[in-house]
Enzyme design. Structure first.
Site, PDB file in Angstrom:
ATOM      1  N   PHE A 229      -4.938   6.254   6.508  1.00 31.25           N
ATOM      2  CA  PHE A 229      -4.795   7.423   5.757  1.00 31.25           C
ATOM      3  C   PHE A 229      -4.617   7.740   4.098  1.00 31.25           C
ATOM      4  CE2 PHE A 229      -2.903   7.711  10.162  1.00 31.25           C
ATOM      5  CZ  PHE A 229      -3.941   8.646  10.500  1.00 31.25           C
ATOM      6  N   ASP A 251      -9.837   5.732   5.074  1.00 27.33           N
ATOM      7  CA  ASP A 251      -9.551   7.203   5.064  1.00 27.33           C
ATOM      8  C   ASP A 251     -10.924   7.744   5.655  1.00 27.33           C
ATOM      9  OD1 ASP A 251      -7.607   9.028   3.145  1.00 27.33           O
ATOM     10  OD2 ASP A 251      -9.847   9.966   3.335  1.00 27.33           O
ATOM     11  N   ALA A 280      -9.396   7.298  11.117  1.00 31.62           N
ATOM     12  CA  ALA A 280      -8.193   6.179  11.196  1.00 31.62           C
ATOM     13  C   ALA A 280      -7.816   5.920  12.743  1.00 31.62           C
ATOM     14  CB  ALA A 280      -6.909   6.533  10.498  1.00 31.62           C
ATOM     15  N   ASP A 300       0.408   6.633   6.760  1.00 33.82           N
ATOM     16  CA  ASP A 300       0.846   7.826   6.158  1.00 33.82           C
ATOM     17  C   ASP A 300       0.073   9.051   6.523  1.00 33.82           C
ATOM     18  OD1 ASP A 300       2.431   9.442   4.351  1.00 33.82           O
ATOM     19  OD2 ASP A 300       1.678   8.312   2.450  1.00 33.82           O
ATOM     20  N   CYS A 340       5.359  13.718   6.827  1.00 29.44           N
ATOM     21  CA  CYS A 340       5.549  14.848   6.025  1.00 29.44           C
ATOM     22  C   CYS A 340       5.585  16.013   6.532  1.00 29.44           C
ATOM     23  CB  CYS A 340       4.530  14.841   4.839  1.00 29.44           C
ATOM     24  SG  CYS A 340       2.674  15.058   5.477  1.00 29.44           S
TER      25      CYS A 340
END
Length: 396
Positions: A229, A251, A280, A300, A340
């Site tokens: 990513f 990606d 991915a 990530d 996140c």
């Protein structure tokens, strides 16, 4: 504006406890009565059931978070002096944290007591997000304040975010002041990165990970590194700069893969960085079947969890991607894995990683746990301000 004719919001009994504890949000079901106008973004004073003053903020009848406090005082939040003081204080903190740096997050919403406002500084350019009706209604004040404080060459509004629809706002990208920027270049740890603040992800670059990129120093030297990513390749290019033998960036976006290679060449690392356009999740599985192994794997991903309702489904994604990442590690190799998503808490993520390790048949130890960079400040009373979790694990 004095407070005489302002909208007044009176809360239900007992609902003031979280507000008095420092949290700035008032939910629509916590409100007993509203006196005065009910226009989206209008200034409002908040009171408890007994008439005790709690603070001043703005109100939006269209939002589940109906009011957000900007101050605990009876203040005029529709005045440039208010924003000069508040944004000036945020700027002073960044100058302390990053002396000499000109690229950083200048305002981090609630973390800087400006809920609904995000401002990223990319040298002479500013990329801002007006995420709520209250901040959108004050865009002219905000632009005037930023012009006075920083005299930027241009201010871009990256309002192409879904959360605005929850506030009854349109999603759009526009130049609010100055010139229309082309592709910019920024510096991070001595490396150069191209940034598209008009069309790149988030506001153009992932500034919240800049401290964590340094985790690659030492553990990447002479290793094969996999950056999943990857977007613009920040992790992979740092790894190559820290001595990785080769870096593979994955990606799903062709545009992102092209940006990875442009950034690699910009730093003289084009011979040790490779980018693939792929899913991915699928590529992690095929790399294992090919017998590939890596000294460092970085995961990530974008936020899998957009809401609490989506948490169970997102957990499956985190479990799968981490299991596959662990399966690709050499003995002694490192997994740097991030989330996140605010709704994916630190301890639940730790438990999920332990489950992934069991499924992968790997013994993993925790070398470190990190969060977002300090220019994305976290308020203890507002857990929502801490969203980034970063675990560093070693296969032993």
């Amino acid at each position: 504006m004095n407070g005489t004719n302002r909208t007044r919001i009176i809360l239900n009994r007992g609902e003031e406890r979280r507000i008095r504890g420092g949290h700035p949000w008032v939910f629509s079901n916590e409100i007993r009565e509203i006196q005065g106008e009910r226009l989206p973004g209008i200034t409002a004073d908040i009171f408890d059931t007994g008439g005790g003053f709690l603070g001043t903020g703005y109100y939006n009848p269209r939002s589940l978070i109906a009011a957000r406090l900007l101050t605990r005082e009876r203040a005029d939040i529709d005045n440039r002096d208010f924003f000069l003081e508040r944004i000036g204080r945020a700027l002073a903190l960044r100058r302390q944290l990053y002396p000499g740096m000109e690229t950083f997050r200048l305002v981090h919403g609630e973390g800087d007591f400006l809920p609904g406002l995000v401002i990223d500084k990319y040298g002479e350019w500013l990329s801002i997000q007006l995420l709520t009706a209250g901040m959108d209604a004050r865009r002219e004040l905000i632009v005037a304040t930023l012009t006075e404080l920083l005299a930027p060459r241009g201010i871009v509004a990256r309002n192409d975010v879904a959360v605005r629809s929850l506030e009854g706002l349109v999603e759009e990208v526009e130049v609010l002041a100055g010139e229309t920027p082309g592709e910019l270049e920024i510096e991070e740890h001595g490396l150069r990165f191209r940034v598209d603040i008009m069309g790149g992800q988030k506001t153009g670059h992932f500034l919240d990970q800049k401290e964590n990129h340094l985790l690659l120093k030492g553990i990447s030297e002479g290793k094969r590194v996999l950056d999943c990513f990857s977007y613009s390749g920040s992790w992979g290019i740092h790894a190559a700069a820290f001595g990785a033998a080769e870096t593979l960036c994955l990606d799903v976006s062709e545009r992102a893969a092209a940006l990875v290679m442009a950034n690699a060449r910009l730093n003289g690392l084009g011979d040790r960085v490779r980018a693939e356009v792929c899913d991915a999740f699928e590529r992690l599985a095929s790399l294992r079947h090919e017998g590939r192994r890596f000294g460092v794997v970085v995961l990530d991903p974008p936020a899998f969890v957009k809401s609490k309702k989506a948490l169970k489904e997102a957990e499956k994604g985190y479990l799968t991607v981490n299991r596959r990442g662990m399966e690709l590690l050499e003995e002694g190799g490192y997994l740097i894995t991030c989330s996140c998503s605010y709704h994916m808490g630190r301890e639940p993520l730790r438990e999920l990683l332990a489950q992934a390790a069991r499924q992968a048949g790997r013994q993993m130890r925790v070398v470190g746990v990190r969060s977002q960079a300090p220019d994305h400040p976290v308020l203890l009373a507002v857990p929502e301000t801490e969203y980034l979790k970063c675990f560093i694990l070693q296969a032993v």
